[in-house]
Design a protein around this motif. Structure first.
Motif, PDB file in Angstrom:
ATOM      1  N   MET A  39       0.939  -1.249  -0.075  1.00  0.00           N
ATOM      2  CA  MET A  39      -0.019   0.025   0.035  1.00  0.00           C
ATOM      3  C   MET A  39       0.832   1.298   0.082  1.00  0.00           C
ATOM      4  O   MET A  39       0.260   2.493  -0.035  1.00  0.00           O
ATOM      5  N   GLU A  40       2.086   1.085   0.065  1.00  0.00           N
ATOM      6  CA  GLU A  40       3.057   2.354  -0.060  1.00  0.00           C
ATOM      7  C   GLU A  40       2.964   3.007  -1.538  1.00  0.00           C
ATOM      8  O   GLU A  40       2.597   2.299  -2.394  1.00  0.00           O
ATOM      9  N   PRO A  41       3.073   4.184  -1.534  1.00  0.00           N
ATOM     10  CA  PRO A  41       3.050   5.062  -2.804  1.00  0.00           C
ATOM     11  C   PRO A  41       3.747   4.030  -4.075  1.00  0.00           C
ATOM     12  O   PRO A  41       4.942   3.781  -3.730  1.00  0.00           O
ATOM     13  N   GLY A  42       3.120   3.817  -5.017  1.00  0.00           N
ATOM     14  CA  GLY A  42       3.764   3.152  -6.126  1.00  0.00           C
ATOM     15  C   GLY A  42       3.493   1.607  -6.212  1.00  0.00           C
ATOM     16  O   GLY A  42       3.700   1.005  -7.147  1.00  0.00           O
ATOM     17  N   GLY A  43       2.826   1.377  -5.074  1.00  0.00           N
ATOM     18  CA  GLY A  43       2.669  -0.158  -5.006  1.00  0.00           C
ATOM     19  C   GLY A  43       1.336  -0.531  -5.615  1.00  0.00           C
ATOM     20  O   GLY A  43       0.573   0.332  -5.780  1.00  0.00           O
ATOM     21  N   PRO A  44       1.452  -1.872  -5.644  1.00  0.00           N
ATOM     22  CA  PRO A  44       0.123  -2.188  -6.660  1.00  0.00           C
ATOM     23  C   PRO A  44      -1.130  -1.830  -5.751  1.00  0.00           C
ATOM     24  O   PRO A  44      -2.344  -1.590  -6.443  1.00  0.00           O
ATOM     25  N   LEU A  45      -1.334  -2.058  -4.558  1.00  0.00           N
ATOM     26  CA  LEU A  45      -2.492  -1.723  -3.662  1.00  0.00           C
ATOM     27  C   LEU A  45      -2.690  -0.306  -3.622  1.00  0.00           C
ATOM     28  O   LEU A  45      -3.928   0.047  -3.721  1.00  0.00           O
ATOM     29  N   TYR A  46      -1.621   0.422  -3.500  1.00  0.00           N
ATOM     30  CA  TYR A  46      -1.948   2.059  -3.523  1.00  0.00           C
ATOM     31  C   TYR A  46      -2.390   2.370  -4.689  1.00  0.00           C
ATOM     32  O   TYR A  46      -3.326   3.282  -4.702  1.00  0.00           O
ATOM     33  N   GLU A  47      -2.012   1.741  -5.891  1.00  0.00           N
ATOM     34  CA  GLU A  47      -2.646   2.297  -7.230  1.00  0.00           C
ATOM     35  C   GLU A  47      -3.738   1.782  -7.559  1.00  0.00           C
ATOM     36  O   GLU A  47      -4.744   2.546  -7.918  1.00  0.00           O
ATOM     37  N   ALA A  48      -4.293   0.590  -7.077  1.00  0.00           N
ATOM     38  CA  ALA A  48      -5.507  -0.028  -7.089  1.00  0.00           C
ATOM     39  C   ALA A  48      -6.380   0.842  -6.374  1.00  0.00           C
ATOM     40  O   ALA A  48      -7.801   1.211  -6.724  1.00  0.00           O
ATOM     41  N   TYR A  49      -6.192   1.084  -4.982  1.00  0.00           N
ATOM     42  CA  TYR A  49      -7.191   1.897  -4.248  1.00  0.00           C
ATOM     43  C   TYR A  49      -7.294   3.182  -4.814  1.00  0.00           C
ATOM     44  O   TYR A  49      -8.611   3.808  -4.522  1.00  0.00           O
ATOM     45  N   ARG A  50      -6.204   3.865  -4.988  1.00  0.00           N
ATOM     46  CA  ARG A  50      -6.332   5.273  -5.634  1.00  0.00           C
ATOM     47  C   ARG A  50      -7.342   5.382  -6.798  1.00  0.00           C
ATOM     48  O   ARG A  50      -8.207   6.149  -6.905  1.00  0.00           O
ATOM     49  N   ALA A  51      -7.176   4.317  -7.747  1.00  0.00           N
ATOM     50  CA  ALA A  51      -7.960   4.479  -9.042  1.00  0.00           C
ATOM     51  C   ALA A  51      -9.299   3.842  -8.471  1.00  0.00           C
ATOM     52  O   ALA A  51     -10.334   4.672  -9.091  1.00  0.00           O
ATOM     53  N   HIS A  52      -9.691   3.335  -7.598  1.00  0.00           N
ATOM     54  CA  HIS A  52     -11.077   2.759  -7.448  1.00  0.00           C
ATOM     55  C   HIS A  52     -11.720   3.791  -6.374  1.00  0.00           C
ATOM     56  O   HIS A  52     -12.811   4.190  -6.772  1.00  0.00           O
TER      57      HIS A  52
END
Length: 112
Positions: A39-52
């Protein structure tokens, strides 16, 4: 390699038990720590959560506002299902990678 699952509810002593096992040399594969890293910036969950969820879940320091995401997810069963479907496969894959690394290093046991 033996795999030991360490489970329990909140405040049941999982962290204490894993700290003791770590002192004996057992590699600890911590799903919570992995999730936080993803969930750190640039991580896959960070990007998924930000997009969603949108920019409203990004704190001024650029980190995810995990509390806000939690409030959203636990207030809406559909959002909770989305969150689980997005997070669990990514976390599971990272755990499998750490297990493979421990096995390749010749570890006799790993604690999940």
């Amino acid at each position: 390699m033996k795999r030991i699952g360490l489970t329990g509810g909140i405040a049941s002593g999982k962290s204490t038990a894993s700290a003791i096992l770590r002192r004996f040399g057992a590699p600890i594969i911590d799903a919570d720590a992995i999730a936080h890293r993803l969930m750190e910036p640039g991580g896959p969950l960070y990007e998924a959560y930000r997009a969603h969820f949108g920019a409203g879940v990004i704190r001024p320091d650029g980190q995810l506002d995990r509390r806000r995401i939690g409030r959203i997810a636990f207030a809406d069963p559909a959002e909770k299902r989305w969150l689980d479907a997005a997070a669990h496969p990514v976390i599971r894959a990272a755990m499998q990678q750490e297990l493979a690394e421990a096995e390749a290093a010749g570890e006799p046991v790993a604690v999940l």
